[in-house]
Each structure stands twice: as C-alpha cells, then as structure tokens.
Write a protein that holds these residues in place. Structure first.
Motif, PDB file in Angstrom:
ATOM      1  N   ALA A  86     -11.361  13.421   4.591  1.00  0.00           N
ATOM      2  CA  ALA A  86     -12.538  12.820   3.944  1.00  0.00           C
ATOM      3  C   ALA A  86     -11.982  12.130   3.402  1.00  0.00           C
ATOM      4  CB  ALA A  86     -13.293  14.226   3.730  1.00  0.00           C
ATOM      5  N   ASP A  87     -11.011  12.765   2.004  1.00  0.00           N
ATOM      6  CA  ASP A  87     -10.051  12.107   1.609  1.00  0.00           C
ATOM      7  C   ASP A  87      -9.661  10.494   1.443  1.00  0.00           C
ATOM      8  OD1 ASP A  87      -9.973  13.480  -0.168  1.00  0.00           O
ATOM      9  OD2 ASP A  87      -7.881  13.996   0.328  1.00  0.00           O
TER      10      ASP A  87
ATOM     11  N   VAL B  57     -15.135  -0.519 -14.174  1.00  0.00           N
ATOM     12  CA  VAL B  57     -15.009   0.711 -14.178  1.00  0.00           C
ATOM     13  C   VAL B  57     -14.944   0.836 -12.795  1.00  0.00           C
ATOM     14  CG1 VAL B  57     -16.831   2.982 -14.004  1.00  0.00           C
ATOM     15  CG2 VAL B  57     -16.893   1.180 -15.852  1.00  0.00           C
ATOM     16  N   SER B  58     -15.406   0.062 -11.801  1.00  0.00           N
ATOM     17  CA  SER B  58     -14.995   0.574 -10.738  1.00  0.00           C
ATOM     18  C   SER B  58     -13.235   0.228 -10.064  1.00  0.00           C
ATOM     19  CB  SER B  58     -15.982  -0.728  -8.858  1.00  0.00           C
ATOM     20  OG  SER B  58     -17.333  -0.051  -9.413  1.00  0.00           O
ATOM     21  N   ALA B  59     -12.817  -1.187 -10.579  1.00  0.00           N
ATOM     22  CA  ALA B  59     -11.856  -1.263 -10.477  1.00  0.00           C
ATOM     23  C   ALA B  59     -10.630  -0.842 -11.002  1.00  0.00           C
ATOM     24  CB  ALA B  59     -11.353  -2.831 -11.254  1.00  0.00           C
ATOM     25  N   PHE B  60     -11.135   0.688 -12.262  1.00  0.00           N
ATOM     26  CA  PHE B  60      -9.810   1.462 -13.283  1.00  0.00           C
ATOM     27  C   PHE B  60     -10.454   2.874 -11.877  1.00  0.00           C
ATOM     28  CE2 PHE B  60     -10.825   5.972 -15.351  1.00  0.00           C
ATOM     29  CZ  PHE B  60      -9.236   5.850 -16.254  1.00  0.00           C
ATOM     30  N   TRP B  61     -11.659   2.771 -11.613  1.00  0.00           N
ATOM     31  CA  TRP B  61     -11.439   4.433 -10.089  1.00  0.00           C
ATOM     32  C   TRP B  61     -10.676   3.764  -8.725  1.00  0.00           C
ATOM     33  CZ3 TRP B  61     -17.113   6.235 -10.354  1.00  0.00           C
ATOM     34  CH2 TRP B  61     -17.759   6.996 -11.182  1.00  0.00           C
ATOM     35  N   PHE B  62     -11.232   2.314  -8.070  1.00  0.00           N
ATOM     36  CA  PHE B  62     -10.387   2.349  -7.666  1.00  0.00           C
ATOM     37  C   PHE B  62      -8.493   2.337  -7.483  1.00  0.00           C
ATOM     38  CE2 PHE B  62      -7.243  -0.743  -5.875  1.00  0.00           C
ATOM     39  CZ  PHE B  62      -7.244  -0.849  -4.577  1.00  0.00           C
ATOM     40  N   TYR B  63      -7.989   2.056  -8.915  1.00  0.00           N
ATOM     41  CA  TYR B  63      -6.919   2.726  -9.443  1.00  0.00           C
ATOM     42  C   TYR B  63      -6.166   4.011  -8.845  1.00  0.00           C
ATOM     43  CZ  TYR B  63      -2.952   3.716 -12.411  1.00  0.00           C
ATOM     44  OH  TYR B  63      -1.418   4.146 -13.092  1.00  0.00           O
ATOM     45  N   LYS B  64      -7.163   4.690  -9.544  1.00  0.00           N
ATOM     46  CA  LYS B  64      -7.025   6.485  -9.297  1.00  0.00           C
ATOM     47  C   LYS B  64      -7.336   6.644  -8.191  1.00  0.00           C
ATOM     48  CE  LYS B  64      -8.824   8.755 -12.119  1.00  0.00           C
ATOM     49  NZ  LYS B  64      -9.848  10.071 -13.272  1.00  0.00           N
TER      50      LYS B  64
ATOM     51  N   ALA C  70      -6.011   5.154  -4.953  1.00  0.00           N
ATOM     52  CA  ALA C  70      -4.533   4.541  -4.684  1.00  0.00           C
ATOM     53  C   ALA C  70      -3.998   5.042  -5.013  1.00  0.00           C
ATOM     54  CB  ALA C  70      -4.924   3.239  -5.693  1.00  0.00           C
ATOM     55  N   ARG C  71      -3.652   6.059  -6.266  1.00  0.00           N
ATOM     56  CA  ARG C  71      -2.555   6.934  -6.650  1.00  0.00           C
ATOM     57  C   ARG C  71      -2.865   8.246  -5.998  1.00  0.00           C
ATOM     58  NH1 ARG C  71      -2.074   7.855 -12.387  1.00  0.00           N
ATOM     59  NH2 ARG C  71       0.081   9.035 -11.646  1.00  0.00           N
ATOM     60  N   MET C  72      -4.183   8.778  -6.159  1.00  0.00           N
ATOM     61  CA  MET C  72      -4.611   9.723  -4.956  1.00  0.00           C
ATOM     62  C   MET C  72      -4.353   9.849  -3.157  1.00  0.00           C
ATOM     63  SD  MET C  72      -7.563  10.767  -2.175  1.00  0.00           S
ATOM     64  CE  MET C  72      -8.508  10.109  -2.866  1.00  0.00           C
ATOM     65  N   VAL C  73      -4.640   9.014  -2.511  1.00  0.00           N
ATOM     66  CA  VAL C  73      -4.566   8.155  -1.003  1.00  0.00           C
ATOM     67  C   VAL C  73      -2.477   8.661  -1.047  1.00  0.00           C
ATOM     68  CG1 VAL C  73      -4.413   6.466   1.138  1.00  0.00           C
ATOM     69  CG2 VAL C  73      -6.215   6.946  -0.531  1.00  0.00           C
ATOM     70  N   ARG C  74      -2.539   7.203  -1.834  1.00  0.00           N
ATOM     71  CA  ARG C  74      -0.653   7.547  -1.467  1.00  0.00           C
ATOM     72  C   ARG C  74      -0.339   9.149  -2.169  1.00  0.00           C
ATOM     73  NH1 ARG C  74       3.307   4.969  -5.853  1.00  0.00           N
ATOM     74  NH2 ARG C  74       5.562   5.190  -5.575  1.00  0.00           N
ATOM     75  N   TYR C  75      -1.044   9.718  -2.909  1.00  0.00           N
ATOM     76  CA  TYR C  75      -0.229  11.148  -2.931  1.00  0.00           C
ATOM     77  C   TYR C  75      -0.526  12.062  -1.800  1.00  0.00           C
ATOM     78  CZ  TYR C  75      -0.323  16.555  -3.964  1.00  0.00           C
ATOM     79  OH  TYR C  75      -0.316  17.571  -4.121  1.00  0.00           O
ATOM     80  N   LYS C  76      -2.211  11.982  -1.284  1.00  0.00           N
ATOM     81  CA  LYS C  76      -2.300  12.873   0.263  1.00  0.00           C
ATOM     82  C   LYS C  76      -1.038  12.320   1.211  1.00  0.00           C
ATOM     83  CE  LYS C  76      -6.341  15.108  -1.327  1.00  0.00           C
ATOM     84  NZ  LYS C  76      -6.131  16.211  -1.203  1.00  0.00           N
TER      85      LYS C  76
END
Length: 227
Positions: A159-160, A201-208, A210-216
C-alpha cells in the motif's frame, strides 16, 4: 452567487457529516481518524469517477481550456468543496492537527471555490481534482491497515509503495503539466495562483513521501511479518 455554491455545497457538507456519523456508529471500536478515513476513501472514489465522467475529449482531457464550466463539472467541484469543508472541520476535532494538511485543504477550497464563482476553467479544475484524488485511497489504506493490525506487513508495504508511485506520477508528472497549461491559458489570476500553490504543496508532500519510501525500503532488510 452560483447556485452550486448556495445549494450544493451546504447540503454536501451536511451529507458528508451524516456519512461520518453513520461510519462512526458502525465502527464504534475504531478511532476517530479511522472512521474519517473511510469517508475520505468514499469521497476519493466518487471524485475520481465524477471527474472522469466530465472529460469532454479523452485525447485532450484538459480541453477546452479556460472555457465555461459544464453543469456536471460544477456539480463535481461542489461535491468536493463540500467534502473539503467537512474534512477541514472534522480534522479540528482529531487528536493530531496537521498544519500542511490544513493548508492543502484551504488552498483547495479557495481554488475550487473560485472556479465555481467564476464559472470557468472547469476542465482544468476537474483535471486537478482527478490528479489529487487518484492516490488518496492508497494514502488512507496505509493508515487503515495499520489500525487493524497490518502495520509492518507485506500488505502495508504494498500500500505504501502503490501510494508513492501513484502520487509521484500524478502530482509530479501530471501536476506540473496541468499547472503549465493553466498558467498559459486565459484564466483569472486567482485560479493561476491556486494552481501554483497546489503544486508547491504537492512538491512538499513528494519530499516527505520520498523520505518515507526510503525509510520503508531500508526497513525491509529486517524480517517482517507476513500479511
């Protein structure tokens, strides 16, 4: 003022609120956030469906540019403006208030509301709605799975990843293109400003994300429970 703002939006806020009350009553053992996310999934599916039905020419989904909005486009926008108002109010009662989510809601309400007031650029508006909502079911599915006990499972990771891929494709590929054509068309300044604001706003969320995916992905190196 446009009848869709006067009639559809207030009624829509009431209906979305009633939908939440029904879900809350059906899932009393679940959290406030869980119930709200179920309503959000319902809205996302409805919004994408309605937005798809408004497309006049699939060879150019955002055409005609800067044109008068059709009745179906206005109805689609009114349904989503009503939902966003409901959700913004609903989020104020949650335990955790997200500032970036609130800003996104306000930008979207002003932008889509302006489209209803001006009665033009319906094609651009519903295209933006489609791009922003297409990834929403997967966004909420991630959190729903966590609450029902599937955190750190293969299913939750799927899902992520699905959310990240769909969000990136829609917001960072389709989004810039839509922003470009909106800025170059003969649209009101407020519409153009909201297009830029939403893309930021979308670009800011994309950054977050990308960090989430890297962590996962890094976490996948450790053993996880099977879904």
């Amino acid at each position: 003022m446009d009848e869709y703002i006067v009639k559809w939006v207030p009624v829509g806020v009431v209906l979305w609120s009633l939908a939440f009350a029904l879900v809350r009553n059906s899932f009393q053992s679940r959290s406030f956030d869980f119930c709200n996310r179920i309503v959000s999934v319902c809205h996302a599916c409805l919004a994408v469906t309605l937005a798809s039905l408004t497309v006049q020419e699939w060879s150019c989904p955002v055409c005609p540019l800067a044109s008068p909005s059709t009745p179906l486009q206005k109805q689609t926008l009114a349904v989503t403006v009503a939902y966003l108002i409901y959700d913004l109010i609903c989020c104020m009662f949650d335990d955790h208030i997200s500032l970036d989510n609130s800003i996104h809601h306000l930008v979207s309400i002003v932008g889509l509301g302006a489209g209803l007031v001006y009665g033009i650029c319906g094609s651009e508006m519903v295209a933006a709605l489609w791009l922003t909502e297409i990834s929403s079911p997967f966004l909420h599915l991630r959190e729903l799975l966590k609450e029902i006990g599937y955190k750190d499972t293969n299913l939750n990771f799927a899902a992520d990843l699905s959310f990240a891929v769909i969000f990136t494709t829609a917001r960072m590929v389709g989004g810039p293109y839509l922003t470009y054509v909106t800025l170059n068309a003969d649209n009101p300044f407020l519409i153009k400003a909201m297009a830029v604001g939403l893309q930021l706003v979308s670009a800011f969320w994309f950054y977050k994300i990308a960090r989430m995916v890297r962590y996962k992905v890094a976490k996948r190196r450790k053993p996880i429970k099977a879904a």
